[in-house]
Scaffold this motif. Structure first.
Motif, PDB file in Angstrom:
ATOM      1  N   SER A 163      -7.415 -11.609  10.264  1.00  0.00           N
ATOM      2  CA  SER A 163      -6.635 -10.983  11.124  1.00  0.00           C
ATOM      3  C   SER A 163      -7.174 -11.174  12.552  1.00  0.00           C
ATOM      4  O   SER A 163      -7.116 -10.484  13.502  1.00  0.00           O
ATOM      5  CB  SER A 163      -6.719  -9.211  11.003  1.00  0.00           C
ATOM      6  OG  SER A 163      -8.077  -8.947  10.875  1.00  0.00           O
TER       7      SER A 163
ATOM      8  N   ASN B   2      -2.631 -13.715  10.153  1.00  0.00           N
ATOM      9  CA  ASN B   2      -1.879 -13.523  11.576  1.00  0.00           C
ATOM     10  C   ASN B   2      -1.765 -14.763  12.318  1.00  0.00           C
ATOM     11  O   ASN B   2      -2.683 -15.830  12.199  1.00  0.00           O
ATOM     12  CB  ASN B   2      -2.378 -12.480  12.158  1.00  0.00           C
ATOM     13  CG  ASN B   2      -3.837 -12.565  13.090  1.00  0.00           C
ATOM     14  OD1 ASN B   2      -4.886 -13.250  11.909  1.00  0.00           O
ATOM     15  ND2 ASN B   2      -4.150 -12.464  13.807  1.00  0.00           N
TER      16      ASN B   2
ATOM     17  N   TYR C  99       0.762 -16.764   3.619  1.00  0.00           N
ATOM     18  CA  TYR C  99       1.830 -16.095   4.331  1.00  0.00           C
ATOM     19  C   TYR C  99       1.357 -15.800   5.843  1.00  0.00           C
ATOM     20  O   TYR C  99      -0.051 -15.847   5.868  1.00  0.00           O
ATOM     21  CB  TYR C  99       2.282 -14.723   3.504  1.00  0.00           C
ATOM     22  CG  TYR C  99       2.635 -14.924   2.176  1.00  0.00           C
ATOM     23  CD1 TYR C  99       4.040 -15.368   1.848  1.00  0.00           C
ATOM     24  CD2 TYR C  99       1.749 -15.075   1.068  1.00  0.00           C
ATOM     25  CE1 TYR C  99       4.523 -15.573   0.549  1.00  0.00           C
ATOM     26  CE2 TYR C  99       2.330 -15.119  -0.190  1.00  0.00           C
ATOM     27  CZ  TYR C  99       3.622 -15.534  -0.520  1.00  0.00           C
ATOM     28  OH  TYR C  99       3.996 -15.779  -1.796  1.00  0.00           O
TER      29      TYR C  99
ATOM     30  N   TYR D 114       1.746 -13.076   9.263  1.00  0.00           N
ATOM     31  CA  TYR D 114       2.167 -11.989   9.800  1.00  0.00           C
ATOM     32  C   TYR D 114       1.894 -11.879  11.319  1.00  0.00           C
ATOM     33  O   TYR D 114       1.078 -12.588  11.737  1.00  0.00           O
ATOM     34  CB  TYR D 114       1.675 -10.737   9.065  1.00  0.00           C
ATOM     35  CG  TYR D 114       0.109 -10.553   9.244  1.00  0.00           C
ATOM     36  CD1 TYR D 114      -0.287  -9.684  10.053  1.00  0.00           C
ATOM     37  CD2 TYR D 114      -0.703 -11.140   8.485  1.00  0.00           C
ATOM     38  CE1 TYR D 114      -1.781  -9.336  10.262  1.00  0.00           C
ATOM     39  CE2 TYR D 114      -1.989 -10.830   8.630  1.00  0.00           C
ATOM     40  CZ  TYR D 114      -2.389 -10.031   9.478  1.00  0.00           C
ATOM     41  OH  TYR D 114      -3.833  -9.693   9.592  1.00  0.00           O
TER      42      TYR D 114
ATOM     43  N   ASP E 154      -0.199  -6.224  13.613  1.00  0.00           N
ATOM     44  CA  ASP E 154       0.829  -5.593  12.603  1.00  0.00           C
ATOM     45  C   ASP E 154       0.433  -5.088  11.553  1.00  0.00           C
ATOM     46  O   ASP E 154       0.553  -5.891  10.226  1.00  0.00           O
ATOM     47  CB  ASP E 154       2.080  -6.729  12.692  1.00  0.00           C
ATOM     48  CG  ASP E 154       3.463  -5.836  12.241  1.00  0.00           C
ATOM     49  OD1 ASP E 154       3.208  -4.661  11.868  1.00  0.00           O
ATOM     50  OD2 ASP E 154       4.452  -6.393  12.915  1.00  0.00           O
TER      51      ASP E 154
ATOM     52  N   ASN F 101       3.233  -4.898   9.052  1.00  0.00           N
ATOM     53  CA  ASN F 101       3.891  -6.130   8.417  1.00  0.00           C
ATOM     54  C   ASN F 101       3.158  -6.538   7.260  1.00  0.00           C
ATOM     55  O   ASN F 101       3.546  -7.235   6.251  1.00  0.00           O
ATOM     56  CB  ASN F 101       4.260  -7.314   9.440  1.00  0.00           C
ATOM     57  CG  ASN F 101       5.254  -8.128   9.217  1.00  0.00           C
ATOM     58  OD1 ASN F 101       5.054  -8.990   8.103  1.00  0.00           O
ATOM     59  ND2 ASN F 101       6.174  -8.507   9.925  1.00  0.00           N
ATOM     60  N   LEU F 102       1.724  -6.631   7.457  1.00  0.00           N
ATOM     61  CA  LEU F 102       0.759  -7.090   6.533  1.00  0.00           C
ATOM     62  C   LEU F 102       0.999  -6.297   5.120  1.00  0.00           C
ATOM     63  O   LEU F 102       0.890  -6.764   4.095  1.00  0.00           O
ATOM     64  CB  LEU F 102      -0.586  -7.136   7.122  1.00  0.00           C
ATOM     65  CG  LEU F 102      -1.896  -7.434   6.014  1.00  0.00           C
ATOM     66  CD1 LEU F 102      -1.544  -8.734   5.556  1.00  0.00           C
ATOM     67  CD2 LEU F 102      -3.142  -7.240   6.761  1.00  0.00           C
TER      68      LEU F 102
ATOM     69  N   LYS G  38       3.558  -4.822   4.254  1.00  0.00           N
ATOM     70  CA  LYS G  38       4.713  -5.344   3.471  1.00  0.00           C
ATOM     71  C   LYS G  38       4.680  -6.440   2.500  1.00  0.00           C
ATOM     72  O   LYS G  38       5.132  -6.790   1.464  1.00  0.00           O
ATOM     73  CB  LYS G  38       5.969  -5.284   4.442  1.00  0.00           C
ATOM     74  CG  LYS G  38       6.461  -4.019   4.945  1.00  0.00           C
ATOM     75  CD  LYS G  38       7.391  -4.610   6.119  1.00  0.00           C
ATOM     76  CE  LYS G  38       8.193  -2.902   6.661  1.00  0.00           C
ATOM     77  NZ  LYS G  38       8.900  -3.372   7.727  1.00  0.00           N
ATOM     78  N   ILE G  39       3.940  -7.362   3.166  1.00  0.00           N
ATOM     79  CA  ILE G  39       3.541  -8.687   2.478  1.00  0.00           C
ATOM     80  C   ILE G  39       2.935  -8.403   1.237  1.00  0.00           C
ATOM     81  O   ILE G  39       2.971  -8.967   0.051  1.00  0.00           O
ATOM     82  CB  ILE G  39       2.833  -9.694   3.220  1.00  0.00           C
ATOM     83  CG1 ILE G  39       3.937 -10.244   4.352  1.00  0.00           C
ATOM     84  CG2 ILE G  39       2.173 -10.797   2.551  1.00  0.00           C
ATOM     85  CD1 ILE G  39       3.042 -10.942   5.366  1.00  0.00           C
TER      86      ILE G  39
END
Length: 694
Positions: free
Chosen positions: A265, A288, A304, A306, A310, A313-314, A316-317
């Protein structure tokens, strides 16, 4: 046109760094410095401000110029480095490391001292980050002669400001000794590796864990001044039982097995080495945008992405991974996605580009290329005709397998010409040990070297081709040297010198300087000179041929069913070649075999093959228009290589030879070269001998 150059094989490299301690940049410098030292470079780490920690690898000189409590003004940096260079050997290249200001210091000093030193920038973070911190920006970078950019972002920022800059895109190396291959990916377990500092933005990860529908675990490997804050936040978010602070570890990737992914991050990164190492282990990466992984992460394949800052959003992943909404990610795909960061590839690439830089060359095709390395998928095909070579073939193969360029870049094609000894069983053993690199072609009937070599070229798939005889061997670094020289000077053929031996291999020479003669064919004089210099020693070995050059000229083949078949091959190469480089390196070891054909009674069975092969070659040279340009040179070679030696042999030998053979040689001379007595290359004595004989 002929040009002569001298290549510096043992340059002095200064890695100029403002200050350092113990981290990723220092690890990268040590890996690079060790590799360059192994290649013969003299590497010095010049640290301007000393923090009390000697971190440089012992293989490099380590010098510090200013104590931490002294003034750190730019002019003092300049004065101190200038004073150092006045008292020490002058560097060939200064790698101005990390800060753009180091390029300013290096260029100012070397210019003031009137040195021909090349200054190369080597940043480890985006330019704007250094600029914002007061460590210099684009204006300082423009003083460097060449730039080594570890990310596309760094390369683009320099290119956009100065489009005419020489920029090499390089990759930071992954230390394989740190890698633990993942045997199985865990479930809902994240791994963080790095400093627990403000710029790593760890609270984003902690908040994301508190927002997930299903519980995730987090293991943090590292120390830093944010440790207590992170612990307090995990308590506040109610996730402390699922967060494990493991502290600093010299072996952080032992925790990779059982993790689901590495998580990042960061507010900024220069090159996300930790992500590259994780992927090398086979661990996916969730990161990120500012972690700078977008150059290597393909969402859904090896990780992935993001948005910055956020947490939602992280989260949700993580939820989608937990409920299998995303396709599964393969560890093999992850490790394969960063192959160009592999230490051997990345370091060889950097070394090759520095080698070119030291010697004043620019490898145009690699400027500013995205993640492209000089050794990407390069392969050299070695063709070995083998007949009853049981006493020598292991020596030959071992010298090729142990090349410093690496076996991964070598394709060995051995054509076993129906050997009746144990050669085939030896070859089979090697093929089983190196199935990806050695191909054995077994002929049912003995066909001769010409057919064997032609079959070899038909099977070759490499970018380059080299012929090695089964009883010969090559210097350990030969392929590497010839390949790098070819990158600096792209030619059709690169040739080295050879050394003969009859018992044990010669001592491996160390090369500090290599002299090269580069011929480009621009006119008839160039053609004539190159032909004369290479028409007598026609062995195809000790030369690196560009395979595409051979393919585009399919008449460059070996005569079949004749001895001395290499005369035809070499003369056709000389007819087609547009550029040729001769490097003064004794890199090929030629075995003087007292039982060989040319030293045995077997010569009487085919001595006229020399004439037949020469005749056939000249016929082809006529069709190509080469004969008319080099008629005098070809006539001279006929006298010295064919006519005189064969006539002399027949007259001295007690075995009677057919009279018509002498007539064939004489008639060819009179018909093809009627003005031979005016040949400018023949001495008066040689002309008298020929006139008397005719």
């Amino acid at each position: 046109m002929r040009a002569k150059v001298q290549l510096n094989e043992k340059p002095i490299i200064d890695i100029l760094i403002a200050t350092a301690a113990n981290g990723g940049v220092e690890n990268c410098i040590n890996l690079t410095g060790r590799f360059l030292t192994e290649k013969g470079f003299n590497v010095r780490v010049i640290q301007l401000v000393f923090r009390g920690y000697e971190w440089a690898d012992p293989c490099m000189e380590f010098h510090y110029l200013i104590m931490d409590n002294e003034s750190h003004k730019l002019q003092i940096f300049i004065d101190k480095y200038e004073s150092f260079l006045k008292d020490n050997r002058k560097p060939d290249v200064v790698l101005a490391t990390c800060w753009p200001l180091m390029s300013h210091v290096a260029k100012t000093v070397t210019t003031h001292l009137n040195l021909e030193t090349i200054v190369a920038s080597w940043l480890h973070a985006p330019v704007n980050r250094y600029d914002a911190a007061g460590y210099g920006g684009i204006e300082q970078l423009k003083l460097a002669d060449v730039h080594f950019a570890i990310s596309d972002e760094i390369a683009d920022s320099i290119y956009n400001a100065y489009p005419d800059s020489y920029i090499y895109r390089i990759n930071n190396p992954v230390d394989k000794s740190k890698i633990h291959k993942v045997t199985s990916l865990g479930k809902q377990t994240l791994l963080f590796v790095g400093r627990l500092s403000a710029e790593k933005n760890i609270p984003i990860i902690l908040r994301a864990l508190s927002l997930t529908k299903e519980r995730w675990f987090l293991k943090l490997v590292g120390e830093g001044d944010e440790l207590l804050k992170c612990k307090a936040l995990s308590e506040e978010l109610g996730i402390s039982e699922h967060v494990e602070f493991l502290g600093w570890s010299d072996d952080p990737w032992k925790y990779a097995d059982g993790a689901t992914a590495l998580v990042l991050s960061s507010m900024y990164e220069g090159s996300p080495l930790v992500a590259i190492e994780a992927l090398s282990c086979g661990l996916p990466v969730i990161a990120n945008v500012s972690s700078r992984v977008s150059e290597i992460i393909v969402p859904g394949e090896n990780g992935y992405l993001y948005p910055d800052n956020d947490s939602e959003n992280l989260a949700k992943i993580l939820d989608m991974i937990a409920d299998n909404s995303f396709p599964s990610v393969s560890s093999e795909v992850c490790s394969g996605s960063v192959k160009f960061y592999d230490g051997n590839i990345a370091l060889f690439d950097f070394y090759s580009k520095i080698h070119a830089t030291v010697n004043g060359r620019i490898i145009e095709k690699l400027l500013c290329k995205r993640s492209k390395t000089i050794i990407d998928n390069v392969k050299i095909s070695i063709i070995i005709p083998c007949y009853n070579a049981e006493s020598y073939i292991e020596r030959c193969l071992d010298s090729i397998i142990n090349q410093t360029i690496g076996i991964a870049h070598i394709e060995i094609i051995v054509v076993n010409d129906a050997s009746t000894d144990s050669s085939l069983s030896i070859l089979t053993k090697y093929e089983e040990e190196y199935p990806e690199n050695i191909c054995i072609i077994n002929l049912e009937e003995n066909s001769g070297q010409g057919i064997a070599r032609n079959i070899g070229i038909d099977y070759a798939t490499g970018d380059y081709v080299m012929y090695v005889d089964a009883d010969d061997a090559i210097h350990t670094c030969l392929l590497e040297k010839l390949y790098i020289i070819h990158q600096c000077y792209p030619v059709n053929v690169v040739m080295c010198d050879f050394e003969t031996f009859s018992d044990t291999l010669p001592e491996k020479a160390e090369y500090s300087e290599l002299k090269c003669a580069i011929d480009t064919i621009e006119d008839t004089d160039d053609m004539q000179r190159l032909f004369l210099e290479n028409a007598f020693l026609t062995g195809p070995w000790a030369k690196l041929y560009v395979r595409d050059f051979l393919i585009k000229n399919p008449d460059i083949r070996f005569m079949e069913c004749y001895k001395m078949e290499d005369i035809y091959f070499t003369y056709l190469v000389l007819a087609h070649v547009r550029s040729w480089l001769h490097v003064s390196m004794k890199g090929y070891y030629y075995f003087e075999n007292n039982e060989g054909t040319m030293r045995s009674e077997k010569i009487k069975d085919y001595y006229m093959h020399v004439f037949v092969v020469f005749e056939k070659a000249v016929e082809q040279l006529k069709q190509l228009g080469f004969y008319d340009s080099c008629k005098n040179e070809i006539a001279f070679v006929y006298i010295k290589k064919v006519f005189s030696p064969l006539i002399s042999y027949m007259k001295k030998n007690i075995i009677p030879y057919p009279v018509e053979n002498e007539k064939i040689l004489k008639d060819y001379l009179l018909n093809m070269f009627p003005d031979i007595t005016y040949n400018k290359y023949l001495t008066a004595e040689e002309l008298d001998d020929i006139t008397g004989y005719l």
